[in-house]
Scaffold this motif. Structure first.
Motif, PDB file in Angstrom:
ATOM      1  N   ASP A 132      39.275  42.735  34.545  1.00  0.00           N
ATOM      2  CA  ASP A 132      38.674  42.288  33.291  1.00  0.00           C
ATOM      3  C   ASP A 132      39.098  43.152  32.101  1.00  0.00           C
ATOM      4  O   ASP A 132      39.033  44.387  32.145  1.00  0.00           O
ATOM      5  N   GLY A 133      39.560  42.461  31.038  1.00  0.00           N
ATOM      6  CA  GLY A 133      39.929  43.144  29.807  1.00  0.00           C
ATOM      7  C   GLY A 133      41.171  44.004  29.911  1.00  0.00           C
ATOM      8  O   GLY A 133      41.429  44.837  29.039  1.00  0.00           O
ATOM      9  N   SER A 134      41.971  43.795  30.949  1.00  0.00           N
ATOM     10  CA  SER A 134      43.143  44.643  31.167  1.00  0.00           C
ATOM     11  C   SER A 134      44.433  43.980  30.693  1.00  0.00           C
ATOM     12  O   SER A 134      44.529  42.755  30.594  1.00  0.00           O
ATOM     13  N   ASN A 135      45.423  44.815  30.407  1.00  0.00           N
ATOM     14  CA  ASN A 135      46.719  44.364  29.928  1.00  0.00           C
ATOM     15  C   ASN A 135      47.721  44.434  31.070  1.00  0.00           C
ATOM     16  O   ASN A 135      48.107  45.528  31.498  1.00  0.00           O
ATOM     17  N   LEU A 136      48.138  43.263  31.568  1.00  0.00           N
ATOM     18  CA  LEU A 136      49.110  43.191  32.658  1.00  0.00           C
ATOM     19  C   LEU A 136      50.426  42.573  32.184  1.00  0.00           C
ATOM     20  O   LEU A 136      51.139  41.926  32.939  1.00  0.00           O
ATOM     21  N   GLN A 137      50.768  42.791  30.921  1.00  0.00           N
ATOM     22  CA  GLN A 137      52.030  42.279  30.427  1.00  0.00           C
ATOM     23  C   GLN A 137      53.189  42.839  31.258  1.00  0.00           C
ATOM     24  O   GLN A 137      53.199  44.026  31.603  1.00  0.00           O
ATOM     25  N   LEU A 138      54.124  41.959  31.581  1.00  0.00           N
ATOM     26  CA  LEU A 138      55.341  42.342  32.316  1.00  0.00           C
ATOM     27  C   LEU A 138      55.060  42.845  33.725  1.00  0.00           C
ATOM     28  O   LEU A 138      55.957  43.353  34.402  1.00  0.00           O
ATOM     29  N   ALA A 139      53.831  42.718  34.195  1.00  0.00           N
ATOM     30  CA  ALA A 139      53.503  43.173  35.548  1.00  0.00           C
ATOM     31  C   ALA A 139      54.105  42.229  36.587  1.00  0.00           C
ATOM     32  O   ALA A 139      54.307  41.044  36.333  1.00  0.00           O
ATOM     33  N   SER A 140      54.382  42.769  37.759  1.00  0.00           N
ATOM     34  CA  SER A 140      54.899  41.954  38.849  1.00  0.00           C
ATOM     35  C   SER A 140      53.776  41.712  39.854  1.00  0.00           C
ATOM     36  O   SER A 140      53.239  42.656  40.430  1.00  0.00           O
ATOM     37  N   LEU A 141      53.423  40.428  40.027  1.00  0.00           N
ATOM     38  CA  LEU A 141      52.397  40.040  40.998  1.00  0.00           C
ATOM     39  C   LEU A 141      52.954  39.042  41.998  1.00  0.00           C
ATOM     40  O   LEU A 141      52.249  38.169  42.488  1.00  0.00           O
ATOM     41  N   GLN A 142      54.212  39.180  42.326  1.00  0.00           N
ATOM     42  CA  GLN A 142      54.831  38.277  43.286  1.00  0.00           C
ATOM     43  C   GLN A 142      54.064  38.317  44.604  1.00  0.00           C
ATOM     44  O   GLN A 142      53.762  39.379  45.140  1.00  0.00           O
ATOM     45  N   ASP A 143      53.748  37.120  45.102  1.00  0.00           N
ATOM     46  CA  ASP A 143      53.084  36.972  46.403  1.00  0.00           C
ATOM     47  C   ASP A 143      51.711  37.635  46.464  1.00  0.00           C
ATOM     48  O   ASP A 143      51.161  37.832  47.549  1.00  0.00           O
ATOM     49  N   ALA A 144      51.137  37.988  45.319  1.00  0.00           N
ATOM     50  CA  ALA A 144      49.800  38.581  45.309  1.00  0.00           C
ATOM     51  C   ALA A 144      48.757  37.506  45.609  1.00  0.00           C
ATOM     52  O   ALA A 144      48.903  36.347  45.234  1.00  0.00           O
ATOM     53  N   THR A 145      47.697  37.879  46.292  1.00  0.00           N
ATOM     54  CA  THR A 145      46.617  36.957  46.607  1.00  0.00           C
ATOM     55  C   THR A 145      45.475  37.159  45.632  1.00  0.00           C
ATOM     56  O   THR A 145      44.787  38.170  45.655  1.00  0.00           O
ATOM     57  N   LEU A 146      45.302  36.184  44.737  1.00  0.00           N
ATOM     58  CA  LEU A 146      44.240  36.232  43.735  1.00  0.00           C
ATOM     59  C   LEU A 146      43.308  35.035  43.909  1.00  0.00           C
ATOM     60  O   LEU A 146      42.566  34.680  42.997  1.00  0.00           O
ATOM     61  N   LYS A 147      43.325  34.465  45.068  1.00  0.00           N
ATOM     62  CA  LYS A 147      42.585  33.237  45.343  1.00  0.00           C
ATOM     63  C   LYS A 147      41.093  33.409  45.070  1.00  0.00           C
ATOM     64  O   LYS A 147      40.459  34.355  45.544  1.00  0.00           O
ATOM     65  N   GLY A 148      40.546  32.464  44.279  1.00  0.00           N
ATOM     66  CA  GLY A 148      39.115  32.420  44.053  1.00  0.00           C
ATOM     67  C   GLY A 148      38.563  33.458  43.102  1.00  0.00           C
ATOM     68  O   GLY A 148      37.349  33.531  42.903  1.00  0.00           O
ATOM     69  N   LEU A 149      39.430  34.274  42.487  1.00  0.00           N
ATOM     70  CA  LEU A 149      38.950  35.304  41.574  1.00  0.00           C
ATOM     71  C   LEU A 149      38.611  34.703  40.210  1.00  0.00           C
ATOM     72  O   LEU A 149      39.074  33.630  39.846  1.00  0.00           O
ATOM     73  N   ARG A 150      37.812  35.421  39.445  1.00  0.00           N
ATOM     74  CA  ARG A 150      37.527  35.071  38.059  1.00  0.00           C
ATOM     75  C   ARG A 150      38.153  36.162  37.196  1.00  0.00           C
ATOM     76  O   ARG A 150      37.725  37.317  37.245  1.00  0.00           O
ATOM     77  N   LEU A 151      39.170  35.798  36.422  1.00  0.00           N
ATOM     78  CA  LEU A 151      39.878  36.745  35.573  1.00  0.00           C
ATOM     79  C   LEU A 151      39.430  36.528  34.133  1.00  0.00           C
ATOM     80  O   LEU A 151      39.545  35.431  33.598  1.00  0.00           O
ATOM     81  N   THR A 152      38.908  37.584  33.506  1.00  0.00           N
ATOM     82  CA  THR A 152      38.376  37.475  32.151  1.00  0.00           C
ATOM     83  C   THR A 152      39.105  38.423  31.209  1.00  0.00           C
ATOM     84  O   THR A 152      39.177  39.638  31.474  1.00  0.00           O
ATOM     85  N   GLY A 153      39.651  37.872  30.127  1.00  0.00           N
ATOM     86  CA  GLY A 153      40.292  38.704  29.114  1.00  0.00           C
ATOM     87  C   GLY A 153      41.520  39.444  29.600  1.00  0.00           C
ATOM     88  O   GLY A 153      41.806  40.545  29.135  1.00  0.00           O
ATOM     89  N   VAL A 154      42.273  38.839  30.509  1.00  0.00           N
ATOM     90  CA  VAL A 154      43.466  39.481  31.073  1.00  0.00           C
ATOM     91  C   VAL A 154      44.720  38.952  30.392  1.00  0.00           C
ATOM     92  O   VAL A 154      44.913  37.742  30.269  1.00  0.00           O
ATOM     93  N   ASP A 155      45.567  39.852  29.926  1.00  0.00           N
ATOM     94  CA  ASP A 155      46.827  39.471  29.295  1.00  0.00           C
ATOM     95  C   ASP A 155      47.939  39.535  30.330  1.00  0.00           C
ATOM     96  O   ASP A 155      48.326  40.620  30.768  1.00  0.00           O
ATOM     97  N   LEU A 156      48.430  38.374  30.736  1.00  0.00           N
ATOM     98  CA  LEU A 156      49.495  38.272  31.733  1.00  0.00           C
ATOM     99  C   LEU A 156      50.799  37.799  31.097  1.00  0.00           C
ATOM    100  O   LEU A 156      51.656  37.225  31.770  1.00  0.00           O
ATOM    101  N   SER A 157      50.978  38.075  29.822  1.00  0.00           N
ATOM    102  CA  SER A 157      52.193  37.659  29.124  1.00  0.00           C
ATOM    103  C   SER A 157      53.436  38.212  29.811  1.00  0.00           C
ATOM    104  O   SER A 157      53.506  39.413  30.124  1.00  0.00           O
ATOM    105  N   ASP A 158      54.400  37.327  30.055  1.00  0.00           N
ATOM    106  CA  ASP A 158      55.691  37.710  30.645  1.00  0.00           C
ATOM    107  C   ASP A 158      55.543  38.368  32.014  1.00  0.00           C
ATOM    108  O   ASP A 158      56.463  39.049  32.489  1.00  0.00           O
ATOM    109  N   ALA A 159      54.387  38.181  32.660  1.00  0.00           N
ATOM    110  CA  ALA A 159      54.211  38.716  34.016  1.00  0.00           C
ATOM    111  C   ALA A 159      54.911  37.806  35.021  1.00  0.00           C
ATOM    112  O   ALA A 159      55.193  36.637  34.751  1.00  0.00           O
TER     113      ALA A 159
END
Length: 230
Positions: A132-159
């Motif tokens: 929540d509220g974190s900056n994940l710009q340019l982060a790599s989340l290949q094959d990450a399991t985020l199933k069923g999560l609630r993401l609030t205020g997350v910046d995933l630009s160019d991730a």
């Protein structure tokens, strides 16, 4: 409780506190410096780090269950395969940190900077970790399991979310501008609260299975050269 302030990794008392592991009770480190320190496979469970610097520290395989980190830096830290269940990071710089294969069951990252972080193949016995509220710009989340999560205020630009599992995930006030969603599993993912940025002709394929708003659907049509009237 052991409280150590303004020390570094070579300090004898710090070394003793680290060697004692979780059996030592609560260990609090304030404004301590562990830059480039080799802490691989070390038991730091339950430790508290306040305004400490662990930039470039090697923490592969370390036990960080229940740690609480407030401020400071873990930039470029290697947390490959680390145990981070029930850990909490608040306002921490984790830019370019490596979490490949880390266990994040019930971990929380609040207002953290994870620009360029490697979060590939994240795992969690209980998938309740949050960014929540974190900056994940340019982060790599290949094959990450985020199933069923609630993401609030997350910046995933160019991730990079290629191959990630976002089924049933809800995004609230999130940014997906330029995010690579190729082969991402989006079945029932609620993207109505996300900024999808400028869409391309690949949008129908990349967003397949997701829940989107009427205005976002119009943007998808626009990317295909279609005009929606009515």
């Amino acid at each position: 409780m052991t409280v150590l302030e303004d020390r570094d990794a070579a300090d004898p008392e710090v070394l003793c506190a680290i060697a004692a592991g979780g059996q030592a009770g609560e260990r609090v480190f304030r404004r301590c410096t562990f830059d480039e320190a080799d802490l691989a496979d070390v038991d730091l469970s339950g430790a508290v780090f306040e305004q400490c610097s662990l930039a470039g520290a090697r923490l592969g395989g370390a036990d960080l269950d229940g740690v609480h980190v407030v401020g400071g830096s873990f930039a470029r830290a290697d947390l490959t395969g680390a145990e981070l269940s029930e850990s909490r990071f608040t306002d921490v710089d984790l830019s370019q940190a490596r979490f490949t294969g880390a266990l994040l069951g019930e971990a929380r990252f609040d207002g953290c900077r994870l620009v360029g972080a490697d979060l590939t193949s994240l795992r969690g016995v209980v998938l309740t970790f949050s960014f929540d509220g974190s900056n994940l710009q340019l982060a790599s989340l290949q094959d990450a399991t985020l199933k069923g999560l609630r993401l609030t205020g997350v910046d995933l630009s160019d991730a990079d979310l290629r191959g990630a599992d976002l089924r049933d995930t809800v995004l609230v006030n999130c940014v997906l501008r330029g995010t690579d969603l190729s082969h991402t599993r989006l079945d029932r993912a609620d993207l109505r609260g996300a900024d999808l940025g400028e869409l391309t002709a690949d949008a129908p394929r990349d967003l397949a299975g997701a829940i989107i708003s009427p205005s976002q659907a119009a943007d998808v049509c626009g990317a295909l050269g279609l005009t929606v009237i009515g």
